[in-house]
Design a protein around this motif. Sequence first.
Motif: not given
Length: 364
Positions: A272, A288, A315-321
């Motif tokens: 991670s 995404s 790492p996948k982009l987060t919802a916030e990003e």
Amino acid sequence: MQHSELGNSGVEVSEVGFGAWTVGTDWWGDRSEEEAIEMLRYAVDQGITYFDTGDVYGHGRSEELVGQALSDVRDDVTIATKVGYDFYNNPQAGHGEIPKQMTPEYLRDAVEQSLDRLGLNSIDVLQLHNANVDEITPDVLELLDELEEEGKIDATGLALGPSIGWLAEGDFAIENEFDSVQLVWNVLEQEVGTHFLETVERTGSQTSLIPRVPHSSGILNEQVTPETELGEGDHRGFRPDEWYETGWEKLEKLRFLERAEPHSASEASDGSDRERTMGQASIAWLLSHDAVATVTPTFRTTDDIDEWAAASDVPKLTAEELDRVAELYENDFGIDRDDGMDSLRTSVDGADIESAGLDKLAAD
């Protein structure tokens, strides 16, 4: 490297693909045939299994090189090509578009010649190359069905272009359940991709989207900077200066997508703590979206392959990003200046742009 299915064809593609328009032509820099073959084989070593070429690239030379380079791993890779430009009877003049020929008779013959150059018995993905919506007639659709029934192709696609737009064409392909639609789409140029996502959702189609130019002609991978002097033959030179200047400002507002040190495909792990570069983040942003099966960046070097092939595993982009990117785009990144790219290409006099409700002009 992660993999996806193209449409509902059963054809598997790596999430990062190799756009073989860079081999067989000098539009993206000169390289010998040996260097081109080495790049293609190196891509396989880095986990890339999807290779996208076209018969017009180098007037058949790209297909020949792809066929030579991948013959030993044929069962492990997916090969796509495109037909529709009649280079057999029309010489190439610089970067200009040559006449197309979309009759069933021409397309069938073009497929046979592509099979010969690629050294294949069947083509995994056959794409109509920049066909206008009125050129995709019932007879052409019937031909695609026949080729599939004959075992000469496994999946059908439509490659949109040249340039950005062609909403009527993409909508047609999605509504008619083509397995793929290829388009220009990146975090700086989102309107067309967003529109096709909406069409996929509205229709319930299984069509996959294949973005190309994910780095927005060198801005997002920082290969074109304010200090860069594009050569006379460089394919990226069609962009206006204002577009690059605005793009560099937008890039700085996207820095939050970076995560420190570069990460290559050979170093990728399941941990991670992996990092991502802006070039990787640009691809990860496209991946995404559920409808995106594979992204085809423009590889120029093996270093490019090292970095961008790993974009499937960073790492996948987060919802916030993702929300932050959407807000920036919605507000034009807070930049109040014309970037010189306010038009989309259309074959229906802009009716598709108007119907989509986009605040864009129809290109001349």
